[in-house]
Design a protein around this motif. Structure first.
Motif, PDB file in Angstrom:
ATOM      1  N   ALA A  10       0.841  -1.204   0.000  1.00  0.00           N
ATOM      2  CA  ALA A  10       0.000   0.000   0.000  1.00  0.00           C
ATOM      3  C   ALA A  10       0.875   1.252   0.000  1.00  0.00           C
ATOM      4  O   ALA A  10       0.500   2.287   0.540  1.00  0.00           O
ATOM      5  CB  ALA A  10      -0.912  -0.007   1.227  1.00  0.00           C
ATOM      6  N   ASP A  21      -4.871   7.499   0.992  1.00  0.00           N
ATOM      7  CA  ASP A  21      -4.699   6.047   1.075  1.00  0.00           C
ATOM      8  C   ASP A  21      -5.839   5.336   0.367  1.00  0.00           C
ATOM      9  O   ASP A  21      -6.945   5.256   0.885  1.00  0.00           O
ATOM     10  CB  ASP A  21      -4.645   5.609   2.541  1.00  0.00           C
ATOM     11  CG  ASP A  21      -3.347   6.026   3.206  1.00  0.00           C
ATOM     12  OD1 ASP A  21      -2.292   5.554   2.761  1.00  0.00           O
ATOM     13  OD2 ASP A  21      -3.407   6.829   4.153  1.00  0.00           O
ATOM     14  N   ALA A  51       3.513   0.461   3.874  1.00  0.00           N
ATOM     15  CA  ALA A  51       2.943   1.782   3.621  1.00  0.00           C
ATOM     16  C   ALA A  51       3.930   2.833   4.087  1.00  0.00           C
ATOM     17  O   ALA A  51       4.685   2.616   5.038  1.00  0.00           O
ATOM     18  CB  ALA A  51       1.616   1.942   4.362  1.00  0.00           C
TER      19      ALA A  51
END
Length: 200
Positions: A10, A21, A51
Motif C-alpha cells: 500500500a 490512502d 505503507a
C-alpha cells in the motif's frame, strides 16, 4: 518449504484516486485493505502492511506497518524489498505480496504460487492471467519472493531499476497462471470503486 509470510503493498501515492490512502477507501462496508487482509491472512504464516508516511493511520489494523527503505516512491519493488527485510528478521524464507487495491484476488493465490515454484533454488513467481495478445498478462504486485535475493534487489533498486519483470527475468522468475482475469481487478479511480461495488 516453510509457509511464506504475507505483505500487503500500500506504498503508492494513489494519484488517480485523488491522493491519500486508496486502501482505506470503503467497499461494501469494509476498507479495501481489510478485504485484502481477510483473503491473504489464512494463506500465510504472518502478515505486514507496506505503507509510507505516518503509520498511526493504520493503528486499527492488527499487523506491523513497514515503510520503504528506498527513497522517493520507487514503486512496488521497494515494497517487496521492505517486506523481504521484515521477513528476514522473522526467520522467514519467502514472502507473498498482494496489492492493497485488489480485493478479489484468488483465495488459492499462495498455494498456486508455491506449486509453480517447485524445484526453484530461489522461489520467484508472479501471478498471471490469460491474455490473447501476449499469452499471459503478469500481475507484478502479486508474487512469491525469496528472502535470499533481498540484497540483490536492494542493489538493483539503488541502481535505478523500477520494472518488476526486468528483475524477475534475470533470476529465472516463473509465472503462475490463474484463469480469471477479473480476480486481479484493481481499484485505481472512483469509477473503479463503483465497479467493484457492483462486483461484490
Amino acid at each position: 518449504m516453510k509457509q511464506p509470510f504475507g505483505v500487503i503493498l500500500a506504498g503508492g501515492q494513489a494519484t488517480r484516486m485523488g491522493g491519500g490512502d486508496k486502501g482505506l477507501r470503503m467497499l461494501g462496508g469494509q476498507t479495501l485493505i481489510s478485504r485484502v487482509e481477510a483473503r491473504l491472512a489464512p494463506q500465510v504464516a504472518a502478515l505486514a502492511l507496506n505503507a509510507n508516511g505516518d503509520p498511526a493511520r493504520f493503528a486499527s489494523m492488527a499487523m506491523p506497518v513497514i515503510a520503504d527503505s528506498i527513497e522517493g516512491f520507487a514503486g512496488p519493488l521497494a515494497g517487496v524489498l521492505a517486506g523481504l527485510d521484515w521477513a528476514a528478521t522473522q526467520g522467514a524464507d519467502t514472502i507473498v505480496t498482494a496489492a492493497a487495491d485488489t480485493p478479489f484476488f484468488p483465495c488459492d493465490l499462495v498455494p498456486q504460487l508455491l506449486l509453480a515454484s517447485e524445484g526453484m533454488t530461489h522461489p520467484l513467481v508472479l501471478a498471471a492471467t490469460p491474455d490473447e495478445q501476449r499469452g499471459a498478462a503478469r500481475h507484478p504486485t502479486f508474487g512469491l519472493w525469496p528472502v535470499a535475493l533481498r540484497d540483490d534487489l536492494r542493489a538493483a533498486l539503488k541502481g535505478g531499476l523500477r520494472k518488476v519483470v526486468l528483475w524477475t527475468q534475470v533470476h529465472g522468475g516463473r509465472e503462475a497462471l490463474f484463469p480469471q482475469e477479473e480476480a486481479f481487478f484493481n481499484v485505481n479511480t472512483p469509477d473503479d470503486l463503483a465497479r467493484a461495488e457492483a462486483m461484490l
